[in-house]
Design a protein around this motif. Structure first.
Motif, PDB file in Angstrom:
ATOM      1  N   TYR A  93      56.991 -29.445 -36.896  1.00  0.00           N
ATOM      2  CA  TYR A  93      55.942 -28.929 -37.760  1.00  0.00           C
ATOM      3  C   TYR A  93      56.548 -28.539 -39.094  1.00  0.00           C
ATOM      4  CZ  TYR A  93      57.326 -24.160 -36.297  1.00  0.00           C
ATOM      5  OH  TYR A  93      58.009 -23.003 -36.032  1.00  0.00           O
ATOM      6  N   SER A 151      44.082 -26.950 -39.478  1.00  0.00           N
ATOM      7  CA  SER A 151      45.350 -27.668 -39.486  1.00  0.00           C
ATOM      8  C   SER A 151      46.528 -26.772 -39.829  1.00  0.00           C
ATOM      9  CB  SER A 151      45.297 -28.812 -40.504  1.00  0.00           C
ATOM     10  OG  SER A 151      44.291 -29.720 -40.163  1.00  0.00           O
ATOM     11  N   ASP A 190      55.466 -36.200 -34.201  1.00  0.00           N
ATOM     12  CA  ASP A 190      55.326 -35.430 -32.966  1.00  0.00           C
ATOM     13  C   ASP A 190      56.604 -34.654 -32.695  1.00  0.00           C
ATOM     14  OD1 ASP A 190      52.754 -36.282 -32.500  1.00  0.00           O
ATOM     15  OD2 ASP A 190      53.346 -37.909 -31.154  1.00  0.00           O
ATOM     16  N   SER A 204      41.419 -23.990 -33.268  1.00  0.00           N
ATOM     17  CA  SER A 204      42.399 -25.048 -33.012  1.00  0.00           C
ATOM     18  C   SER A 204      41.806 -26.450 -33.081  1.00  0.00           C
ATOM     19  CB  SER A 204      43.096 -24.827 -31.673  1.00  0.00           C
ATOM     20  OG  SER A 204      42.153 -24.852 -30.629  1.00  0.00           O
ATOM     21  N   LYS A 228      48.949 -28.589 -36.289  1.00  0.00           N
ATOM     22  CA  LYS A 228      49.006 -29.920 -35.682  1.00  0.00           C
ATOM     23  C   LYS A 228      49.865 -30.782 -36.582  1.00  0.00           C
ATOM     24  CE  LYS A 228      44.255 -29.456 -34.184  1.00  0.00           C
ATOM     25  NZ  LYS A 228      42.900 -29.866 -34.454  1.00  0.00           N
ATOM     26  N   SER A 229      50.931 -31.315 -36.041  1.00  0.00           N
ATOM     27  CA  SER A 229      51.869 -32.052 -36.869  1.00  0.00           C
ATOM     28  C   SER A 229      51.269 -33.348 -37.399  1.00  0.00           C
ATOM     29  CB  SER A 229      53.138 -32.375 -36.088  1.00  0.00           C
ATOM     30  OG  SER A 229      54.022 -33.082 -36.921  1.00  0.00           O
TER      31      SER A 229
END
Length: 132
Positions: free
Chosen positions: A121, A88, A118, A84, A113-114
């Motif tokens: 995704y 990505s 935020d 993590s 992870k966008s």
């Protein structure tokens, strides 16, 4: 549609794109799909009305319950094996039922992870050309 999501950019991409609203409690189900780009409509065929959330997507894309469980297991194993801090995306290769063209094979890249905005995704679907 969230105003921070650059849909004009996503509209020109040749790969099918899905934008999903993130539900932190469950990355697989009960998340609203908020956008499908034109390539998704052309290649996969399902509309936003037909797949408004991940649950509907899973049933359309993987209509065979046995295969759906296999894909879910592959997905969960892939999620457990990521780093993590450095990864990505999670990528799996699966057969997806399209609306008009039957089953096609895709590399499915799911954002961890966008980078977009935020709370959302992105999933991209890259068709695998088996004839090569």
């Amino acid at each position: 549609m969230h105003k921070l999501i650059p849909t004009k950019f996503l509209d020109i991409l040749p790969l099918p794109i899905i934008v999903v609203e993130l539900n932190e409690n469950n990355h697989n189900h009960n998340n609203n799909i908020i956008y499908l780009n034109p390539s998704f409509s052309n290649i996969i065929g399902w509309s936003l009305q037909e797949i408004p959330d991940n649950d509907h997507w899973w049933h359309k894309a993987f209509p065979d319950p046995s295969y759906q469980r296999v894909v879910e297991s592959i997905w969960e194993l892939s999620m457990e094996s990521i780093d993590s801090d450095n990864d990505s995306f999670v990528t799996i290769t699966v057969n997806i039922m399209t609306k008009y063209h039957g089953v096609k094979r895709f590399n499915v890249h799911t954002e961890i992870k966008s980078a977009l905005a935020d709370g959302y995704y992105v999933i991209t679907l890259e068709e695998v050309n088996e004839s090569a």
